[in-house]
Write a protein that holds these residues in place. Structure first.
Motif, short mmCIF file in Angstrom:
data_model
loop_
_atom_site.label_atom_id
_atom_site.label_comp_id
_atom_site.label_asym_id
_atom_site.label_seq_id
_atom_site.Cartn_x
_atom_site.Cartn_y
_atom_site.Cartn_z
N PRO A 44 -37.18 32.71 -9.55
CA PRO A 44 -37.31 33.28 -8.21
C PRO A 44 -37.62 32.21 -7.15
N GLY A 45 -36.77 32.13 -6.13
CA GLY A 45 -36.98 31.18 -5.04
C GLY A 45 -38.28 31.41 -4.30
N ALA A 46 -38.84 32.62 -4.43
CA ALA A 46 -40.12 32.94 -3.79
C ALA A 46 -41.26 32.07 -4.35
N LEU A 47 -41.03 31.45 -5.51
CA LEU A 47 -42.05 30.58 -6.12
C LEU A 47 -42.07 29.18 -5.51
N LEU A 48 -41.10 28.88 -4.65
CA LEU A 48 -40.99 27.53 -4.10
C LEU A 48 -42.26 27.04 -3.40
N PRO A 49 -42.93 27.85 -2.57
CA PRO A 49 -44.18 27.34 -1.96
C PRO A 49 -45.21 26.91 -3.01
N LEU A 50 -45.31 27.65 -4.10
CA LEU A 50 -46.23 27.29 -5.18
C LEU A 50 -45.80 25.98 -5.83
N VAL A 51 -44.51 25.81 -6.04
CA VAL A 51 -43.99 24.57 -6.63
C VAL A 51 -44.32 23.38 -5.74
N ILE A 52 -44.11 23.53 -4.44
CA ILE A 52 -44.41 22.45 -3.49
C ILE A 52 -45.89 22.11 -3.53
N ILE A 53 -46.74 23.11 -3.53
CA ILE A 53 -48.19 22.89 -3.58
C ILE A 53 -48.58 22.16 -4.86
N VAL A 54 -48.05 22.61 -5.99
CA VAL A 54 -48.37 21.97 -7.27
C VAL A 54 -47.94 20.51 -7.27
N GLU A 55 -46.71 20.26 -6.80
CA GLU A 55 -46.20 18.88 -6.83
C GLU A 55 -46.97 17.97 -5.87
N VAL A 56 -47.15 18.40 -4.64
CA VAL A 56 -47.79 17.52 -3.65
C VAL A 56 -49.29 17.36 -3.92
N LEU A 57 -49.99 18.47 -4.05
CA LEU A 57 -51.44 18.36 -4.28
C LEU A 57 -51.76 17.78 -5.65
#
Length: 130
Positions: A44-57
């Motif tokens: 689900p593309g809706a998970l993208l904000p979570l993915v970005i947060i996980v990767e950056v933070l």
């Protein structure tokens, strides 16, 4: 030799985190394309904000050595899940290489789980030179 020992973990943390930091930031600028790719792969593309947060933070935490063992454990799992979800097509040589890259990254993170952040890190109290 002590200098190498003290700073190699910092350099290693920077190098292993660079891929996550740059990837997370590029997902912001290419948000719609990344979301479409995720949807196409059945994630689900809706998970993208979570993915970005996980990767950056996650990358920033590893770089500064903050909660390194738990963050490294989570990023190792993230790398393995990403390998299976996005790079499991072994008929495609590039996907096979990407799969193995993710396994290697997970292995590097597991070294951090086992050994911690090292000398120059928040976890170690950011030692002062005398």
């Amino acid at each position: 030799m002590k200098l190498l020992e003290n700073y190699s973990s910092l350099i290693g943390r920077i190098l292993i985190s660079a891929i996550f930091l740059t990837s997370g930031l590029s997902k912001i600028s290419g948000y719609e394309a990344t979301q479409g790719y995720m949807d196409a792969m059945g994630v689900p593309g809706a998970l993208l904000p979570l993915v970005i947060i996980v990767e950056v933070l996650g990358a920033l935490a590893i770089i500064v050595g903050f909660k390194t063992r738990i963050t490294a454990f989570l990023l190792a799992g993230f790398s393995l899940v990403s390998a299976v979800l996005f790079h499991f097509n072994f008929d495609d040589q590039m996907q096979s290489i990407m799969f193995m890259k993710n396994l290697a990254i997970a292995g590097g993170f597991l070294f951090l789980v086992a050994n911690g952040a090292g000398y120059v890190s928040i976890d170690n109290g950011m030692p002062k030179h005398s």
